[in-house]
Motif scaffolding. Structure first.
Motif, PDB file in Angstrom:
ATOM      1  N   GLU A 202       0.833  -1.214   0.000  1.00 52.63           N
ATOM      2  CA  GLU A 202       0.000   0.000   0.000  1.00 52.63           C
ATOM      3  C   GLU A 202       0.862   1.257   0.000  1.00 52.63           C
ATOM      4  O   GLU A 202       0.574   2.227  -0.722  1.00 52.63           O
ATOM      5  N   GLN A 203       1.931   1.248   0.783  1.00 52.17           N
ATOM      6  CA  GLN A 203       2.816   2.408   0.814  1.00 52.17           C
ATOM      7  C   GLN A 203       3.517   2.601  -0.524  1.00 52.17           C
ATOM      8  O   GLN A 203       3.713   3.740  -0.968  1.00 52.17           O
ATOM      9  N   LYS A 204       3.871   1.510  -1.175  1.00 56.04           N
ATOM     10  CA  LYS A 204       4.492   1.621  -2.502  1.00 56.04           C
ATOM     11  C   LYS A 204       3.527   2.247  -3.497  1.00 56.04           C
ATOM     12  O   LYS A 204       3.926   3.047  -4.352  1.00 56.04           O
ATOM     13  N   GLU A 205       2.254   1.883  -3.396  1.00 53.91           N
ATOM     14  CA  GLU A 205       1.246   2.470  -4.279  1.00 53.91           C
ATOM     15  C   GLU A 205       1.099   3.968  -4.014  1.00 53.91           C
ATOM     16  O   GLU A 205       0.996   4.771  -4.947  1.00 53.91           O
ATOM     17  N   LYS A 206       1.091   4.334  -2.729  1.00 55.67           N
ATOM     18  CA  LYS A 206       0.957   5.746  -2.381  1.00 55.67           C
ATOM     19  C   LYS A 206       2.197   6.532  -2.819  1.00 55.67           C
ATOM     20  O   LYS A 206       2.097   7.682  -3.250  1.00 55.67           O
ATOM     21  N   LYS A 207       3.361   5.910  -2.745  1.00 60.37           N
ATOM     22  CA  LYS A 207       4.582   6.567  -3.203  1.00 60.37           C
ATOM     23  C   LYS A 207       4.510   6.825  -4.708  1.00 60.37           C
ATOM     24  O   LYS A 207       4.876   7.914  -5.184  1.00 60.37           O
ATOM     25  N   ALA A 208       4.005   5.853  -5.443  1.00 62.66           N
ATOM     26  CA  ALA A 208       3.857   6.026  -6.888  1.00 62.66           C
ATOM     27  C   ALA A 208       2.852   7.133  -7.196  1.00 62.66           C
ATOM     28  O   ALA A 208       3.036   7.921  -8.146  1.00 62.66           O
ATOM     29  N   LEU A 209       1.787   7.199  -6.410  1.00 64.49           N
ATOM     30  CA  LEU A 209       0.793   8.251  -6.593  1.00 64.49           C
ATOM     31  C   LEU A 209       1.401   9.623  -6.328  1.00 64.49           C
ATOM     32  O   LEU A 209       1.115  10.594  -7.047  1.00 64.49           O
ATOM     33  N   LEU A 210       2.246   9.707  -5.312  1.00 66.01           N
ATOM     34  CA  LEU A 210       2.900  10.974  -5.001  1.00 66.01           C
ATOM     35  C   LEU A 210       3.816  11.400  -6.149  1.00 66.01           C
ATOM     36  O   LEU A 210       3.898  12.587  -6.489  1.00 66.01           O
ATOM     37  N   GLU A 211       4.493  10.432  -6.761  1.00 70.33           N
ATOM     38  CA  GLU A 211       5.338  10.751  -7.907  1.00 70.33           C
ATOM     39  C   GLU A 211       4.512  11.336  -9.046  1.00 70.33           C
ATOM     40  O   GLU A 211       4.957  12.259  -9.742  1.00 70.33           O
ATOM     41  N   GLU A 212       3.311  10.828  -9.230  1.00 67.30           N
ATOM     42  CA  GLU A 212       2.426  11.382 -10.256  1.00 67.30           C
ATOM     43  C   GLU A 212       2.051  12.826  -9.919  1.00 67.30           C
ATOM     44  O   GLU A 212       2.030  13.693 -10.789  1.00 67.30           O
ATOM     45  N   CYS A 213       1.747  13.056  -8.644  1.00 67.86           N
ATOM     46  CA  CYS A 213       1.350  14.405  -8.212  1.00 67.86           C
ATOM     47  C   CYS A 213       2.486  15.412  -8.382  1.00 67.86           C
ATOM     48  O   CYS A 213       2.242  16.600  -8.629  1.00 67.86           O
ATOM     49  N   PHE A 214       3.732  14.961  -8.248  1.00 67.73           N
ATOM     50  CA  PHE A 214       4.877  15.854  -8.346  1.00 67.73           C
ATOM     51  C   PHE A 214       5.523  15.830  -9.736  1.00 67.73           C
ATOM     52  O   PHE A 214       6.627  16.356  -9.916  1.00 67.73           O
ATOM     53  N   GLU A 215       4.827  15.267 -10.692  1.00 67.74           N
ATOM     54  CA  GLU A 215       5.365  15.201 -12.049  1.00 67.74           C
ATOM     55  C   GLU A 215       5.668  16.603 -12.566  1.00 67.74           C
ATOM     56  O   GLU A 215       4.865  17.531 -12.426  1.00 67.74           O
ATOM     57  N   GLY A 216       6.839  16.767 -13.137  1.00 67.56           N
ATOM     58  CA  GLY A 216       7.248  18.063 -13.662  1.00 67.56           C
ATOM     59  C   GLY A 216       8.019  18.913 -12.669  1.00 67.56           C
ATOM     60  O   GLY A 216       8.556  19.964 -13.032  1.00 67.56           O
ATOM     61  N   LEU A 217       8.099  18.468 -11.411  1.00 63.03           N
ATOM     62  CA  LEU A 217       8.864  19.171 -10.391  1.00 63.03           C
ATOM     63  C   LEU A 217      10.174  18.457 -10.107  1.00 63.03           C
ATOM     64  O   LEU A 217      10.328  17.266 -10.417  1.00 63.03           O
ATOM     65  N   LYS A 218      11.095  19.170  -9.482  1.00 66.49           N
ATOM     66  CA  LYS A 218      12.339  18.539  -9.022  1.00 66.49           C
ATOM     67  C   LYS A 218      12.106  17.980  -7.620  1.00 66.49           C
ATOM     68  O   LYS A 218      11.698  18.710  -6.723  1.00 66.49           O
ATOM     69  N   TYR A 219      12.340  16.679  -7.452  1.00 65.25           N
ATOM     70  CA  TYR A 219      12.145  16.079  -6.133  1.00 65.25           C
ATOM     71  C   TYR A 219      13.051  14.869  -5.968  1.00 65.25           C
ATOM     72  O   TYR A 219      13.480  14.245  -6.945  1.00 65.25           O
ATOM     73  N   THR A 220      13.333  14.541  -4.694  1.00 65.24           N
ATOM     74  CA  THR A 220      14.106  13.349  -4.371  1.00 65.24           C
ATOM     75  C   THR A 220      13.488  12.700  -3.141  1.00 65.24           C
ATOM     76  O   THR A 220      12.816  13.358  -2.349  1.00 65.24           O
ATOM     77  N   PHE A 221      13.717  11.392  -2.991  1.00 65.26           N
ATOM     78  CA  PHE A 221      13.223  10.648  -1.836  1.00 65.26           C
ATOM     79  C   PHE A 221      14.354  10.438  -0.833  1.00 65.26           C
ATOM     80  O   PHE A 221      15.498  10.179  -1.211  1.00 65.26           O
ATOM     81  N   HIS A 222      13.993  10.519   0.460  1.00 62.35           N
ATOM     82  CA  HIS A 222      14.972  10.331   1.525  1.00 62.35           C
ATOM     83  C   HIS A 222      14.336   9.495   2.633  1.00 62.35           C
ATOM     84  O   HIS A 222      13.162   9.661   2.941  1.00 62.35           O
ATOM     85  N   ILE A 223      15.130   8.603   3.219  1.00 63.51           N
ATOM     86  CA  ILE A 223      14.629   7.724   4.283  1.00 63.51           C
ATOM     87  C   ILE A 223      15.534   7.829   5.504  1.00 63.51           C
ATOM     88  O   ILE A 223      16.768   7.819   5.389  1.00 63.51           O
ATOM     89  N   LEU A 224      14.919   7.954   6.670  1.00 63.26           N
ATOM     90  CA  LEU A 224      15.629   7.870   7.934  1.00 63.26           C
ATOM     91  C   LEU A 224      15.084   6.684   8.707  1.00 63.26           C
ATOM     92  O   LEU A 224      13.886   6.382   8.662  1.00 63.26           O
ATOM     93  N   GLU A 225      15.952   6.002   9.441  1.00 58.39           N
ATOM     94  CA  GLU A 225      15.542   4.844  10.227  1.00 58.39           C
ATOM     95  C   GLU A 225      15.824   5.097  11.708  1.00 58.39           C
ATOM     96  O   GLU A 225      16.652   5.931  12.073  1.00 58.39           O
ATOM     97  N   ASN A 226      15.122   4.341  12.553  1.00 54.89           N
ATOM     98  CA  ASN A 226      15.372   4.347  13.997  1.00 54.89           C
ATOM     99  C   ASN A 226      15.293   5.749  14.609  1.00 54.89           C
ATOM    100  O   ASN A 226      16.164   6.161  15.391  1.00 54.89           O
ATOM    101  N   ALA A 227      14.280   6.484  14.228  1.00 55.77           N
ATOM    102  CA  ALA A 227      14.078   7.820  14.795  1.00 55.77           C
ATOM    103  C   ALA A 227      12.586   8.076  14.939  1.00 55.77           C
ATOM    104  O   ALA A 227      11.786   7.545  14.161  1.00 55.77           O
ATOM    105  N   SER A 228      12.243   8.871  15.924  1.00 54.85           N
ATOM    106  CA  SER A 228      10.850   9.302  16.014  1.00 54.85           C
ATOM    107  C   SER A 228      10.582  10.301  14.894  1.00 54.85           C
ATOM    108  O   SER A 228      11.517  10.875  14.312  1.00 54.85           O
ATOM    109  N   ILE A 229       9.322  10.510  14.590  1.00 52.51           N
ATOM    110  CA  ILE A 229       8.975  11.444  13.522  1.00 52.51           C
ATOM    111  C   ILE A 229       9.518  12.832  13.819  1.00 52.51           C
ATOM    112  O   ILE A 229      10.151  13.470  12.970  1.00 52.51           O
TER     113      ILE A 229
END
Length: 283
Positions: A202-229
């Motif tokens: 489900e999260q992969k699907e939502k990530k793909a949807l977000l990529e569609e929403c940001f189409e035409g913009l400059k963006y990158t994905f970043h992941i942090l682990e073992n931290a509170s929000i």
């Protein structure tokens, strides 16, 4: 298309700073700015049944003070030599800042609210300051963009967009993030705090949807682990000197409580970085 932007003010230096930030941000856009002052009287409480009416002494005195301050503010704006594509309208109203903002958003079909995170005394517990988080939480029909005290406008180096990849993204909800990214030419840094070993389907699907929403913009994905929000976002923003944050304020989920008053006091970046609160329009 002409934009309608609401600027709540308590005539403080910080509110003036937010106004100037808004003017600079949209300097190349056609905008109607609505300057709103919600005034009260010293002798009445708005939650009291004894609220003064137009024509009564206390009401007229308070309204006169408000309108006089607005006239002075308009002269200060004129001195800035504002862009010709900017028009300013004003309103003084007896009400709380939150209720006044909510009413004007509806009455004028406001596109976005831009306000200072702090009021007259630099204290989050006073006037505009005490309402800044309420604006983000409770003004649900348009985005709310909060500008910290003493921030001068410059095009942000990047906009951090924290997400759980569980939000049901809609293009119309992200329109103002897209717009600000375009007019400032700022890349979007999509930040995910990983709580599991990997993303669910489900999260992969939502990530793909977000990529569609940001189409035409400059963006990158970043992941942090073992931290509170909260800590993860704080570390990411401070380590990169990021200059803007945008998030979808989905009630009771993920960021629903991050920008509560206690959290504002704890997170240092929130007093230094402009924050754009978008809204899940299904709420």
């Amino acid at each position: 298309m002409k934009r309608k932007i609401l600027l709540p003010t308590d005539f403080s230096k910080n509110a003036w700073n937010a106004l100037r930030y808004a003017s600079e941000l949209y300097k190349n856009e056609e905008v109607d700015f609505y300057i709103l002052n919600a005034f009260t009287t010293n002798n009445f409480a708005l939650d009291n049944m004894m609220v003064p009416e137009p024509g009564e002494q206390w009401y007229e005195q308070a309204k006169t003070r408000s309108e006089s301050s607005i006239k002075k503010l308009l002269k200060d704006i004129e001195a800035l030599e504002v862009p010709l594509n900017h028009t300013y309208f004003t309103k003084s109203v007896l009400n709380t800042p939150l209720e006044a903002v909510k009413t004007l958003v509806e009455d004028k079909d406001i596109d976005i609210v831009i306000a200072s995170t702090k009021g007259e005394t630099d204290d989050v517990n006073t006037i505009i300051g005490s309402n800044s988080i309420d604006f983000m939480e409770k003004v649900r029909n348009c985005p709310v963009f909060m500008i910290p005290a003493n921030i001068s406008f410059k095009e942000p180096n990047e906009i951090v967009f924290p997400t759980s990849f569980k939000t049901h993204y809609k293009r119309r909800e992200l329109n103002y993030l897209r717009e600000i990214a375009k007019i400032t030419n700022a890349p979007i840094r999509i930040l995910h705090i990983l709580k599991e070993d990997k993303l669910s389907d489900e999260q992969k699907e939502k990530k793909a949807l977000l990529e569609e929403c940001f189409e035409g913009l400059k963006y990158t994905f970043h992941i942090l682990e073992n931290a509170s929000i909260q800590i993860g976002l704080d570390i990411f923003v401070q380590s990169r000197n990021s200059e803007m944050i945008a998030f979808i304020n989905k009630k009771h989920n993920f960021f629903g409580s991050v920008f509560s008053k206690p959290m504002v006091k704890e997170l240092g970046f929130n007093s230094k970085v402009p924050v754009l609160a978008l809204h899940d329009l299904r709420n």
